[in-house]
Structures are given as C-alpha cells and as structure tokens.
Enzyme design. Structure first.
Site, PDB file in Angstrom:
ATOM      1  N   GLU A 113       0.913  -1.282   0.335  1.00  0.00           N
ATOM      2  CA  GLU A 113       0.007  -0.673   0.370  1.00  0.00           C
ATOM      3  C   GLU A 113       0.639   1.240   0.169  1.00  0.00           C
ATOM      4  O   GLU A 113       1.996   0.755   0.668  1.00  0.00           O
ATOM      5  CB  GLU A 113      -0.850   0.147   1.472  1.00  0.00           C
ATOM      6  CG  GLU A 113      -2.188  -1.435   0.838  1.00  0.00           C
ATOM      7  CD  GLU A 113      -2.764  -0.811   2.303  1.00  0.00           C
ATOM      8  OE1 GLU A 113      -4.103  -1.718   1.661  1.00  0.00           O
ATOM      9  OE2 GLU A 113      -2.583  -0.554   4.049  1.00  0.00           O
ATOM     10  N   HIS A 233      -8.654   9.727   3.338  1.00  0.00           N
ATOM     11  CA  HIS A 233      -7.859   8.613   2.015  1.00  0.00           C
ATOM     12  C   HIS A 233      -8.654   9.055   1.232  1.00  0.00           C
ATOM     13  O   HIS A 233      -9.324   9.600   0.536  1.00  0.00           O
ATOM     14  CB  HIS A 233      -9.345   6.873   2.885  1.00  0.00           C
ATOM     15  CG  HIS A 233      -8.930   6.263   2.073  1.00  0.00           C
ATOM     16  ND1 HIS A 233      -8.190   6.096   0.696  1.00  0.00           N
ATOM     17  CD2 HIS A 233      -8.018   4.945   3.129  1.00  0.00           C
ATOM     18  CE1 HIS A 233      -8.076   4.310   0.460  1.00  0.00           C
ATOM     19  NE2 HIS A 233      -7.533   4.140   1.152  1.00  0.00           N
ATOM     20  N   ARG A 279      -0.066   8.941   1.964  1.00  0.00           N
ATOM     21  CA  ARG A 279      -1.823   9.237   1.769  1.00  0.00           C
ATOM     22  C   ARG A 279      -1.766  10.421   1.491  1.00  0.00           C
ATOM     23  O   ARG A 279      -3.084  10.908   0.985  1.00  0.00           O
ATOM     24  CB  ARG A 279      -2.398   9.110   3.331  1.00  0.00           C
ATOM     25  CG  ARG A 279      -3.588   7.712   2.511  1.00  0.00           C
ATOM     26  CD  ARG A 279      -3.639   7.152   3.845  1.00  0.00           C
ATOM     27  NE  ARG A 279      -4.016   5.615   3.379  1.00  0.00           N
ATOM     28  CZ  ARG A 279      -4.298   4.942   4.185  1.00  0.00           C
ATOM     29  NH1 ARG A 279      -4.932   5.056   5.357  1.00  0.00           N
ATOM     30  NH2 ARG A 279      -4.454   3.755   3.864  1.00  0.00           N
ATOM     31  N   HIS A 340     -11.071   9.650   7.294  1.00  0.00           N
ATOM     32  CA  HIS A 340     -10.475   8.579   7.810  1.00  0.00           C
ATOM     33  C   HIS A 340     -10.129   8.034   8.170  1.00  0.00           C
ATOM     34  O   HIS A 340     -10.636   7.542   9.307  1.00  0.00           O
ATOM     35  CB  HIS A 340      -9.661   7.508   6.242  1.00  0.00           C
ATOM     36  CG  HIS A 340      -9.538   6.798   5.705  1.00  0.00           C
ATOM     37  ND1 HIS A 340     -10.612   5.340   5.729  1.00  0.00           N
ATOM     38  CD2 HIS A 340      -8.318   5.680   6.194  1.00  0.00           C
ATOM     39  CE1 HIS A 340      -9.671   4.359   5.982  1.00  0.00           C
ATOM     40  NE2 HIS A 340      -8.601   3.873   6.298  1.00  0.00           N
ATOM     41  N   ARG A 375      -0.736   9.060   9.274  1.00  0.00           N
ATOM     42  CA  ARG A 375       0.020   7.536   8.940  1.00  0.00           C
ATOM     43  C   ARG A 375      -0.381   6.964   8.380  1.00  0.00           C
ATOM     44  O   ARG A 375      -0.160   6.984   6.930  1.00  0.00           O
ATOM     45  CB  ARG A 375      -1.838   7.264  10.001  1.00  0.00           C
ATOM     46  CG  ARG A 375      -2.211   5.500  10.569  1.00  0.00           C
ATOM     47  CD  ARG A 375      -2.936   4.669  10.545  1.00  0.00           C
ATOM     48  NE  ARG A 375      -4.497   5.008   9.720  1.00  0.00           N
ATOM     49  CZ  ARG A 375      -4.518   4.203   8.932  1.00  0.00           C
ATOM     50  NH1 ARG A 375      -4.509   2.896   8.678  1.00  0.00           N
ATOM     51  NH2 ARG A 375      -5.857   4.132   7.582  1.00  0.00           N
TER      52      ARG A 375
HETATM   53  P1  FAD Z   1     -13.573   0.186  16.395  1.00  0.00           P
HETATM   54  O1  FAD Z   1     -12.623  -0.925  15.668  1.00  0.00           O
HETATM   55  O2  FAD Z   1     -13.716   2.018  15.728  1.00  0.00           O
HETATM   56  O3  FAD Z   1     -14.232   0.101  17.481  1.00  0.00           O
HETATM   57  C1  FAD Z   1     -14.653   1.243  18.328  1.00  0.00           C
HETATM   58  C2  FAD Z   1     -15.967   0.636  19.589  1.00  0.00           C
HETATM   59  O4  FAD Z   1     -16.135   1.634  20.194  1.00  0.00           O
HETATM   60  C3  FAD Z   1     -17.047   0.162  18.837  1.00  0.00           C
HETATM   61  O5  FAD Z   1     -17.463  -0.979  19.720  1.00  0.00           O
HETATM   62  C4  FAD Z   1     -17.986   1.543  19.870  1.00  0.00           C
HETATM   63  O6  FAD Z   1     -19.236   0.243  19.398  1.00  0.00           O
HETATM   64  C5  FAD Z   1     -17.421   1.933  21.039  1.00  0.00           C
HETATM   65  N1  FAD Z   1     -17.385   3.284  21.249  1.00  0.00           N
HETATM   66  C6  FAD Z   1     -17.303   3.685  20.957  1.00  0.00           C
HETATM   67  N2  FAD Z   1     -17.945   4.993  21.038  1.00  0.00           N
HETATM   68  C7  FAD Z   1     -19.140   4.330  22.585  1.00  0.00           C
HETATM   69  C8  FAD Z   1     -19.491   4.707  23.157  1.00  0.00           C
HETATM   70  N3  FAD Z   1     -19.757   5.785  24.317  1.00  0.00           N
HETATM   71  N4  FAD Z   1     -20.145   4.157  24.697  1.00  0.00           N
HETATM   72  C9  FAD Z   1     -19.329   2.575  24.083  1.00  0.00           C
HETATM   73  N5  FAD Z   1     -19.341   2.261  23.180  1.00  0.00           N
HETATM   74  C10 FAD Z   1     -18.739   3.045  22.179  1.00  0.00           C
HETATM   75  N6  FAD Z   1      -6.321   0.434   9.316  1.00  0.00           N
HETATM   76  C11 FAD Z   1      -5.285  -0.406   8.915  1.00  0.00           C
HETATM   77  O7  FAD Z   1      -4.478  -0.651  10.099  1.00  0.00           O
HETATM   78  N7  FAD Z   1      -6.173  -1.639   8.317  1.00  0.00           N
HETATM   79  C12 FAD Z   1      -6.773  -1.232   6.717  1.00  0.00           C
HETATM   80  O8  FAD Z   1      -6.964  -2.071   5.676  1.00  0.00           O
HETATM   81  C13 FAD Z   1      -7.721  -0.476   7.381  1.00  0.00           C
HETATM   82  N8  FAD Z   1      -9.046  -0.164   6.216  1.00  0.00           N
HETATM   83  C14 FAD Z   1      -9.934   0.582   7.043  1.00  0.00           C
HETATM   84  C15 FAD Z   1     -10.862   0.664   6.135  1.00  0.00           C
HETATM   85  C16 FAD Z   1     -12.244   1.857   6.732  1.00  0.00           C
HETATM   86  C17 FAD Z   1     -14.066   1.542   5.748  1.00  0.00           C
HETATM   87  C18 FAD Z   1     -12.387   2.343   7.468  1.00  0.00           C
HETATM   88  C19 FAD Z   1     -13.496   3.110   8.293  1.00  0.00           C
HETATM   89  C20 FAD Z   1     -10.858   1.767   8.715  1.00  0.00           C
HETATM   90  C21 FAD Z   1     -10.150   1.674   8.299  1.00  0.00           C
HETATM   91  N9  FAD Z   1      -9.044   0.851   8.106  1.00  0.00           N
HETATM   92  C22 FAD Z   1      -7.782  -0.087   8.732  1.00  0.00           C
HETATM   93  C23 FAD Z   1      -8.425   1.564  10.405  1.00  0.00           C
HETATM   94  C24 FAD Z   1      -8.517   0.941  11.202  1.00  0.00           C
HETATM   95  O9  FAD Z   1      -9.574  -0.087  10.461  1.00  0.00           O
HETATM   96  C25 FAD Z   1      -9.411   1.541  12.850  1.00  0.00           C
HETATM   97  O10 FAD Z   1      -8.220   2.750  13.186  1.00  0.00           O
HETATM   98  C26 FAD Z   1      -9.448   0.450  13.833  1.00  0.00           C
HETATM   99  O11 FAD Z   1      -9.906  -0.341  13.737  1.00  0.00           O
HETATM  100  C27 FAD Z   1      -9.830   0.878  14.869  1.00  0.00           C
HETATM  101  O12 FAD Z   1      -9.868  -0.231  15.435  1.00  0.00           O
HETATM  102  P2  FAD Z   1     -10.450  -0.071  17.390  1.00  0.00           P
HETATM  103  O13 FAD Z   1     -10.248  -0.682  18.171  1.00  0.00           O
HETATM  104  O14 FAD Z   1     -10.096   1.134  17.806  1.00  0.00           O
HETATM  105  O15 FAD Z   1     -11.931   1.143  16.869  1.00  0.00           O
HETATM  106  C1  SIN Z   2      -7.453   0.549   2.755  1.00  0.00           C
HETATM  107  O1  SIN Z   2      -7.470  -0.560   2.380  1.00  0.00           O
HETATM  108  O2  SIN Z   2      -6.694   1.270   1.945  1.00  0.00           O
HETATM  109  C2  SIN Z   2      -7.331   1.141   4.050  1.00  0.00           C
HETATM  110  C3  SIN Z   2      -5.297   0.826   5.303  1.00  0.00           C
HETATM  111  C4  SIN Z   2      -5.958   1.659   6.259  1.00  0.00           C
HETATM  112  O3  SIN Z   2      -6.666   2.490   6.191  1.00  0.00           O
HETATM  113  O4  SIN Z   2      -5.082   1.769   6.856  1.00  0.00           O
END
Ligand code: FAD
Ligand code: SIN
Length: 530
Positions: A113, A233, A279, A340, A375
């Site tokens: 990537e 993104h 990015r 993003h 990032r």
């Molecule tokens: P999240 O997975 O967002 O989980 C947050 C949790 O907190 C949820 O369960 C939510 O309900 C809970 N929550 C929030 N507020 C409250 C509240 N007030 N009370 C109770 N619960 C609450 N990163 C990569 O490294 N590789 C990738 O390929 C990639 N692709 C992506 C594609 C997309 C479309 C998106 C949107 C993001 C992508 N990212 C990627 C970024 C990555 O997915 C996120 O940064 C990561 O998943 C965040 O994980 P997390 O556990 O911190 O939060």
């Molecule tokens: C993507 O698949 O382009 C998202 C990857 C990332 O946000 O790290």
C-alpha cells in the site's frame, strides 16, 4: 441508580477492546461495552490489511523507516521500533484466534500500500476487518469472565480525587433500549472507542465514529494530542447513493492508476512513487486536480488486470461497486478523498496509560506516537493490537483492587423529552459541513477562524440540549462530536506550519523542530496548550 461493579471496564468492541479482553487474566471480571451491535466498528470495515515485516526481503528496519517517513518527523521513534519488531508475533496471535489471512501456494500473500517500500500487508482478500472482527467476537463470547453490554453508550467517565490527582473509577452509561442510566464502577477503565471520522461530511467511517472516547477523556482532564492530523483517504467511492464506501489502497498496490475524466494520469506530477506515495500527498494531489478542473471526482482504473483476478482478489470492492452499476473489470471507478483516520487522540505512554490515574486508552482513540503527522497505511490495526497487548501485560502484572470508591447518583431532574430531534440532526449536519469546508485537506487561518466562530456558538446550543433534555445516543454523539470538532480547530490554529496531514496556505513551510500539540481542559471553557 443501578451500579454494576467490575474489575476492568473496557469501552469498545473493535480490535483494540476485544484483543485486550482476550489477553487479560481469566481471574479478572471484565465488562465490555459497545454502543450498537458488537461487530459494528471501524475494525469490521477495514479492507487493506495489517502491516508486519515477514517477507525474506523485508526487515522491521524498513517498516520503521517507512513509518517515520510517512509520519513527517513527528513519530516517536522508540514506539515505532517497538511496534515494528513485535508486529509478526501479533499476526501470530490473530492467526491463533482463527484469522485466516489469504495465502498463495502456502505462503502469506503479502500486499503493498502507499508509503510501504516492501510487500508486508497481511490481508484476507479485501475484507480483512470483517475476518478479524468476527473471529475476535467468536473468541470473546467463549470467555466466562467477560460480560458483554451491547447497545450501551458510555456518557461520561467518573473520577475521584486522591492525593491531589484524579483517579478514574468508572463510567455513567446509557442503556439505549430502556433509556435507563446506570453506573459501572471499575478499578481500571480502558477506552477503546475508535476515531472521530464522522466529524466530517464525507467519511469512510461508520456512524459509530463520533470521537466519544476523546471527548469523555478530555472532559475528565486528559491530555489530547495532535488532533489537527485527521487523515483523508484518497479513494472513497463517489456515487450519489453510496454512503462511506472505501476503495482500498491495495488496489493501487496492485497497479490501479488515478486518472482525470479524460483518462490522463496525474500522480507523476506530484511524487516519484506516484499512486503509492504517502496518503497525505495523494489526497492533496486529488484535491488539487479537482479544484483545478472544477470536477466532482477523479477515477481509479484497474481494468488492465484480468477480470478473474479482480473478482477473486477484491470481492468486496467488486460487489459493492456493482451495486451502484460500476463494474470494476470494465469501468473506471469514480473516487474522492474522505475523512478516514484520527491520527491524534488521547495521549498515552508505551503502556497505554493516560495522565489520569487508572484510565487507559488504546486503538484509534489514542495518540501513541506511532503515526506522527500522518499514519502509514495498515499500521492502525497493528497499533490497536500492540497497545492492547501492552495494557494486558501491564494489568496482568500490576492490577490493584480499588475499594470504597463512592459514585454519585446520576441527576436526571428537570429534564424533559426533547421535541426538537430535528435540531440535533441539523446541528450534526452543520458541524460536519463546515468542518469539511473550512478544516479539510487544505486549510487557512481565515477558514479556521470561520470554523472556530461557528463551533463556539454550536457548543453553547448543544450544552443546553444536554442539560435540559432527556439523554439519547444521538444527543450524546452530537455533544462529543462538537467537542472533538472544537479540539481539531483549536489544534489546527495552534500549528503554525504545514506538516504531514496539516497543510495550511498561511504557513506552507515545515518548521525545523517538530512538536506535538496538546490540548487539555483547564476549567469550564478554557483550553491549555503545550
Ligand atoms: P473501532 O474498531 O472503531 O471500535 C470502536 C468501538 O467503540 C465500537 O465497538 C463502538 O461501538 C465503541 N464505542 C464508541 N463509543 C462508545 C461509547 N460512547 N460507548 C460504548 N461504546 C462505544 N486500518 C488498517 O490498519 N488497515 C486497513 O486495512 C484499514 N482499513 C480501513 C477501512 C475502513 C473503511 C475504515 C473506516 C478504517 C480502516 N482502517 C484500517 C482503520 C482501522 O480500521 C481502525 O483504525 C481500527 O479498526 C480502530 O480499531 P479500534 O478498536 O480502535 O476502534
Ligand atoms: C485501505 O484498505 O485502503 C485502508 C488501509 C488503511 O487505512 O490502513
């Protein structure tokens, strides 16, 4: 008011929250909250994958180097090194939990990537997040010491004073279904609440990303760092009916080209790595081309690859685009940049600790020093699982029960049902629109000041709703979003240079000395900057 007592309260069921719960000792009682369904999270929608140096031509040193370059001088090198060294063993943990990364002839099919000098992204086709989240949830549900609270929204953190400092002792929580407010009392609280992508009109993020953890921690006096670095993104699907659908960067990793409507390529004018530049550079290049030609979007073209390959390698993108009448094997894909990833967040140390005693933050809600000013792709799932591992190790060794904490009743006197639901919606829309227009990919003092004036008015209105009306999840999210928007604007005004994701017309140069911005709530309306 009902009070539930537990040892460790984890707020959030994405990769950060669940992997932590899975690694904590089984003798702890754990409560884990999620505000909608357990799988609904940014994690679930991750497409590209998770980075780790694994290939014989790669080394953690290259991973470190690429992360530092993307981070534009603001990464914490020690953190980057620690994460890159451990990354392959964290991939092993995921595999042990059942995550079935794509293989090619018995070897992991590592992809590439933007900003990566080597192939090092572990993926499951183009739905890596779904594969990770569903397997984590499966494992979590087997844990007897974990109580899962679905559709429970944390409202505020609760603290008490000890020797002149605040100690976090739990959270007030709304049961979304019954509208009852309860308290969950815990010896330690871990915020794993994800990012704040919804603060912008166009975003790849699901609705849950309203920055709740950042706003809650801020209200308690936590240090919030580098919030001006919101990552856009470069390629989200542009279609009037498509909401938040990402076109993974690994499409560009596998050769997709960015093109103008007339088919002309343009990335060669911006960076030697062209489509695979970091990015921030790709998103700004698209923004520039769109403004130059007055066009609504650019295109991504991968039609030169065989159809069979595309359908097998990118089933998620293929099927979702097809729903909107776009066949990626035959058509160019219309794309625009969209918000993003929240690079800043609650400032933590290498063990995920905030400056508030017994409050930890992990995953996208935190600011760890790994990403700096921008990032590197696929480093965020890695960061989340790394810091979850650190917090688990810390608590498994150092846990101390906290006794005799007193929790005050939630005061819900004098509140009435809101008859102005429409106002909540309108304010939400207004914030997201002016954040997009004035605090977007290219900034200026004038635009930021405009945004500041508007957010200050909205802040007052939203506080009024909060104190006078019955609490609902949309109201809580609006309140948190308002706080986060205000922090982003004030952090952006504070940075008098262009660096990484923060690009301003008034200060186009990068200063020699790289500094983090930190915002902390001092008293009712005052911000403190460092
Ligand atoms: P999240 O997975 O967002 O989980 C947050 C949790 O907190 C949820 O369960 C939510 O309900 C809970 N929550 C929030 N507020 C409250 C509240 N007030 N009370 C109770 N619960 C609450 N990163 C990569 O490294 N590789 C990738 O390929 C990639 N692709 C992506 C594609 C997309 C479309 C998106 C949107 C993001 C992508 N990212 C990627 C970024 C990555 O997915 C996120 O940064 C990561 O998943 C965040 O994980 P997390 O556990 O911190 O939060
Ligand atoms: C993507 O698949 O382009 C998202 C990857 C990332 O946000 O790290």
């Amino acid at each position: 008011m009902k009070i539930i007592e537990t040892d460790i309260l984890i707020i959030g069921t994405g990769i950060a929250g669940i992997s932590l719960a899975l690694k904590l000792n089984e003798n702890f009682n754990i409560a884990i909250l999620t505000k909608t369904n357990i799988e609904e999270s940014n994690t679930y929608y991750a497409q590209g994958g998770i980075a780790a140096s694994f290939d014989k031509f790669d080394s953690y040193k290259f991973h470190v180097k690429d992360t530092l370059i993307a981070g534009a001088g603001l990464c914490d090198e020690k953190v980057v090194e620690k994460v890159a060294i451990i990354a392959p063993s964290l991939i092993k943990d995921l595999v042990n939990w059942g995550v079935n990364f794509t293989k090619f002839e018995n070897n992991y099919d590592l992809t590439k990537e933007g900003g990566h000098s080597k192939r090092r992204i572990f993926h499951k086709e183009d739905y890596t997040g779904r594969e990770i989240e569903t397997n984590l949830v499966k494992n979590l549900k087997l844990k007897k010491n974990v109580e899962i609270f679905e559709k429970f929204t944390a409202i505020n953190l609760i603290s008490e004073r000890e020797k002149g400092q605040s100690v976090c002792i739990g959270a007030y929580v709304l049961n979304n279904l019954t509208e009852e407010i309860i308290a969950i009392k815990a010896s330690y609280v871990v915020l794993a609440t994800g990012g704040a992508g919804k603060v912008y009109l166009y975003t790849s993020n699901p609705d849950i990303s309203s920055g709740d953890g950042i706003a809650m921690a801020y209200r308690l006096g936590a240090n919030i760092s580098n919030m001006e670095f919101m990552q856009f993104h470069p390629t989200c699907l542009y279609h009037k009916d498509a909401k938040s659908f990402l076109i993974t960067e690994s499409l560009r990793g596998e050769g997709a080209k960015l093109k103008l409507p007339n088919g002309e390529e343009f990335m060669q004018n911006y960076h030697e790595l062209k489509e695979l530049a970091p990015r921030d550079i790709v998103a700004r290049a698209i923004d520039f081309e769109m403004k130059k030609y007055g066009i609504t979007n650019v295109f991504l073209d991968i039609r030169h690859k065989p159809s069979d390959y595309l359908i097998k390698r990118f089933p998620n993108v293929y099927e979702n685009c097809l729903k909107f009448g776009i066949d990626i094997t035959k058509d160019m894909i219309p794309v625009v940049p969209a918000s993003h990833y929240t690079c800043g967040g609650i400032k933590v140390n290498i063990d995920g600790m905030t400056n508030i005693k017994n409050l930890f933050a992990i995953g996208e809600t935190s600011c760890t020093g790994l990403h700096g000013a921008n990032r590197l792709a696929s480093n965020s799932l890695l960061e989340a699982i790394f810091f979850a591992d650190r917090v688990a190790k810390f608590l498994n060794k150092n846990f101390e029960y906290r006794k005799n904490s007193f929790i005050e009743d939630w005061d819900s006197k004098n509140v009435s049902d809101t008859d102005e639901v429409i106002l909540i919606h309108q304010n939400w829309e207004e914030i997201r629109k002016f954040m997009w227009n004035y605090v977007g990919i290219v900034r200026s003092n004038k635009r930021l000041m405009r945004a500041k004036r508007r957010i200050e008015i909205l802040e007052k209105e939203v506080q009024e709703y909060y104190w006078n009306f019955k609490i609902t999840m949309p109201l809580l999210e609006l309140r948190n979003l308002t706080t986060v928007a205000e922090i982003v604007i004030k952090s952006a005004l504070k940075r008098k240079e262009s660096r990484g994701l923060h690009y301003t017309l008034d200060y186009p140069k990068t200063l020699d000395v790289a500094k983090n911005t930190i915002v902390r709530k001092k008293s009712k309306d005052k911000y403190e900057y460092f």
